[in-house]
Scaffold this motif. Structure first.
Motif, mmCIF file in Angstrom:
data_model
loop_
_atom_site.group_PDB
_atom_site.id
_atom_site.type_symbol
_atom_site.label_atom_id
_atom_site.label_comp_id
_atom_site.label_asym_id
_atom_site.label_seq_id
_atom_site.Cartn_x
_atom_site.Cartn_y
_atom_site.Cartn_z
ATOM 1 N N LEU A 303 -15.143 -15.385 -0.991
ATOM 2 C CA LEU A 303 -15.728 -14.045 -0.916
ATOM 3 C C LEU A 303 -15.867 -13.440 -2.312
ATOM 4 O O LEU A 303 -15.164 -13.835 -3.236
ATOM 5 N N PRO A 304 -16.774 -12.469 -2.485
ATOM 6 C CA PRO A 304 -16.993 -11.877 -3.814
ATOM 7 C C PRO A 304 -15.730 -11.218 -4.357
ATOM 8 O O PRO A 304 -14.988 -10.550 -3.632
ATOM 9 N N GLU A 305 -15.493 -11.412 -5.664
ATOM 10 C CA GLU A 305 -14.336 -10.819 -6.315
ATOM 11 C C GLU A 305 -14.409 -9.294 -6.253
ATOM 12 O O GLU A 305 -15.481 -8.713 -6.335
ATOM 13 N N HIS A 306 -13.263 -8.659 -6.071
ATOM 14 C CA HIS A 306 -13.139 -7.198 -6.050
ATOM 15 C C HIS A 306 -13.825 -6.548 -4.844
ATOM 16 O O HIS A 306 -14.099 -5.355 -4.856
ATOM 17 N N GLU A 307 -14.067 -7.345 -3.797
ATOM 18 C CA GLU A 307 -14.573 -6.779 -2.538
ATOM 19 C C GLU A 307 -13.456 -6.678 -1.512
ATOM 20 O O GLU A 307 -13.652 -6.145 -0.436
ATOM 21 N N TYR A 308 -12.307 -7.222 -1.850
ATOM 22 C CA TYR A 308 -11.165 -7.161 -0.935
ATOM 23 C C TYR A 308 -9.867 -7.149 -1.743
ATOM 24 O O TYR A 308 -9.840 -7.504 -2.920
ATOM 25 N N ILE A 309 -8.797 -6.717 -1.097
ATOM 26 C CA ILE A 309 -7.474 -6.648 -1.721
ATOM 27 C C ILE A 309 -6.479 -7.342 -0.802
ATOM 28 O O ILE A 309 -6.431 -7.053 0.401
ATOM 29 N N VAL A 310 -5.704 -8.248 -1.365
ATOM 30 C CA VAL A 310 -4.571 -8.830 -0.649
ATOM 31 C C VAL A 310 -3.311 -8.211 -1.241
ATOM 32 O O VAL A 310 -3.009 -8.411 -2.414
ATOM 33 N N ASP A 311 -2.614 -7.451 -0.439
ATOM 34 C CA ASP A 311 -1.455 -6.709 -0.935
ATOM 35 C C ASP A 311 -0.217 -7.105 -0.156
ATOM 36 O O ASP A 311 -0.292 -7.460 1.026
ATOM 37 N N ILE A 312 0.927 -7.039 -0.817
ATOM 38 C CA ILE A 312 2.221 -7.266 -0.168
ATOM 39 C C ILE A 312 3.018 -5.977 -0.300
ATOM 40 O O ILE A 312 3.195 -5.460 -1.407
ATOM 41 N N VAL A 313 3.458 -5.430 0.831
ATOM 42 C CA VAL A 313 4.147 -4.139 0.844
ATOM 43 C C VAL A 313 5.474 -4.274 1.596
ATOM 44 O O VAL A 313 5.485 -4.709 2.739
ATOM 45 N N PRO A 314 6.599 -3.877 0.959
ATOM 46 C CA PRO A 314 6.764 -3.546 -0.450
ATOM 47 C C PRO A 314 6.425 -4.735 -1.333
ATOM 48 O O PRO A 314 6.535 -5.878 -0.891
ATOM 49 N N PRO A 315 6.055 -4.496 -2.598
ATOM 50 C CA PRO A 315 5.707 -5.601 -3.492
ATOM 51 C C PRO A 315 6.873 -6.565 -3.664
ATOM 52 O O PRO A 315 8.034 -6.204 -3.482
ATOM 53 N N LEU A 316 6.559 -7.810 -4.032
ATOM 54 C CA LEU A 316 7.601 -8.817 -4.187
ATOM 55 C C LEU A 316 8.622 -8.430 -5.250
ATOM 56 O O LEU A 316 9.809 -8.752 -5.134
ATOM 57 N N TYR A 317 8.160 -7.738 -6.307
ATOM 58 C CA TYR A 317 9.100 -7.360 -7.367
ATOM 59 C C TYR A 317 10.082 -6.297 -6.899
ATOM 60 O O TYR A 317 11.130 -6.083 -7.510
ATOM 61 N N PHE A 318 9.752 -5.629 -5.771
ATOM 62 C CA PHE A 318 10.621 -4.566 -5.279
ATOM 63 C C PHE A 318 11.610 -5.177 -4.294
ATOM 64 O O PHE A 318 11.399 -5.180 -3.087
ATOM 65 N N ALA A 319 12.685 -5.716 -4.853
ATOM 66 C CA ALA A 319 13.678 -6.390 -4.017
ATOM 67 C C ALA A 319 15.034 -6.313 -4.695
ATOM 68 O O ALA A 319 15.137 -6.139 -5.908
ATOM 69 N N GLY A 320 16.073 -6.436 -3.892
ATOM 70 C CA GLY A 320 17.419 -6.456 -4.441
ATOM 71 C C GLY A 320 18.002 -5.071 -4.663
ATOM 72 O O GLY A 320 17.317 -4.058 -4.580
ATOM 73 N N SER A 321 19.300 -5.050 -4.972
ATOM 74 C CA SER A 321 20.021 -3.785 -5.086
ATOM 75 C C SER A 321 19.555 -2.947 -6.266
ATOM 76 O O SER A 321 19.661 -1.725 -6.246
#
Length: 377
Positions: A303-321
């Motif tokens: 599919l064309p670039e910047h026509e869709y967003i694949v997001d992970i919520v909460p982001p992967l970096y948002f983890a741990g204490s």
């Protein structure tokens, strides 16, 4: 001569001397035009508050905490006032894009402004600090939570219980109009003890620490990671990455200057869509696994670039204490304990942000196609 600033969260805030001169400086005044919550006002119309008022509020909180701990030094309050001075346009909303391009985060720019380093050679902050007998380097270290000389002061600004977070949770909840953020900070401050470089609660501190953890998680789920806020921010990020005239000085802009630049560039249509709240729509939502992400990206790869967003919520970096910040210490029945060990509520919430979802949002041009593609085995 002093000034009284009427803060809607804390009431009248009195400043004079060094504090007044910092507030009147060029780079601090710029914070009036940096929204605290980026594009969250597209979802929460009241969220038009700025880094300017949050910085004043954090200074006020630092002063209150210093008084409670009988700290006479003004370094915590000065560092609190300056802790966000390096924020980029739209605050955290575009920080990933700026980091990807220029390898800096807002703390790096905060340090440069306080020290008057390139590209902030015109910063008056170091002269103001030195005029009043303070080392710009010491203040920069405390403001960015990295001081070895004043580790307690750094913890007060950035730690498991810190003045930055207490202000922004209360302030963001108020301006977003959500019914949370009622933190009894005065009771908390008056029950904290100093143990080396740590702020330690006592048994009567536990309910307030629990309320901070609950408020933090609710605000992330309800506001900071709201799907529409994230879609708008990612769309603006796409527009910036597509701009053919982007450069490192863009991080010095206000929100208004940044939008004006994008409206006059090749990505103007996408920016107009964001400003008119004509946003991508969620085409798919599902539980996160590594395998599922790989499968989805493979399905959508043509599919064309910047026509869709694949997001992970909460982001992967948002983890741990360190992200949930549920590692505050309390002096409990004669021994030092992590809050999780003495609070069943804190323990129950410790894994709350580990449940992640995949959201795929799309423009009208590819929305229907993605909906069909996502009906997969």
């Amino acid at each position: 001569m002093y000034k009284i600033i009427q803060d809607p969260v804390n009431g009248p805030v009195k400043i004079d001397g060094l504090f007044s001169e910092i507030v009147d400086s060029q780079y601090f005044q710029r914070l009036r035009y940096i929204k605290q919550l980026g594009l969250c006002n597209l979802v929460f119309p009241g969220a038009n508050h700025s880094r300017f008022e949050h910085s004043l509020g954090t200074m006020f909180m630092a002063h209150e905490l210093s008084e409670a701990l009988e700290i006479k030094d003004e370094i915590p309050s000065i560092a609190a006032l300056l802790h966000d001075i390096g924020h980029m346009p739209f605050s955290h909303g575009l920080e990933n894009e700026f980091y990807g391009l220029y390898k800096v985060v807002h703390e790096d720019l905060t340090r440069k402004i306080i020290l008057g380093e390139n590209p902030y050679d015109d910063s008056t902050i170091p002269d103001i600090l030195e005029k009043y007998g303070y080392s710009p380097s010491d203040i920069a270290d405390v403001a960015t939570g990295s001081s070895k000389k004043y580790p307690l002061f750094s913890t007060m600004i950035s730690g498991p219980i810190d003045v930055d977070e207490i202000d922004y949770l209360r302030r963001d909840a108020l301006f977003c109009g959500v019914t949370m953020g009622q933190i009894d900070y005065k009771r908390l401050f008056n029950t904290l003890m100093v143990n080396g470089s740590d702020l330690v609660g006592v048994e009567k501190s536990i309910p307030t620490i629990e309320s901070i953890i609950i408020t933090r998680i609710l605000m992330y789920n309800t506001v900071y990671f709201h799907k529409t806020c994230r879609i708008a921010q990612r769309m603006l990020g796409y527009a910036y990455l597509d701009n053919d005239k982007k450069n490192v000085d863009d991080m010095k802009m206000t929100d208004f200057q940044f939008i004006e630049k994008l409206l006059n560039g090749k990505s103007s249509e996408l920016v107009k869509r964001v400003m008119n709240r004509n946003l991508f729509k969620v085409a798919y939502r599902g539980n996160y696994t590594v395998e599922r992400i790989v499968e989805i990206k493979s399905l959508l790869g043509d599919l064309p670039e910047h026509e869709y967003i694949v997001d992970i919520v909460p982001p992967l970096y948002f983890a741990g204490s360190t992200r949930i910040k549920n590692y505050a210490k309390v002096h409990y029945r004669g021994r030092m304990e992590n809050i999780n060990n003495v609070s069943s509520m804190a323990m129950a919430l410790s894994g709350e942000m580990e449940n992640k979802q995949i959201l795929v949002s799309a423009s009208d041009r590819v929305y229907g196609k993605i909906r069909k593609l996502m009906v997969i085995k």
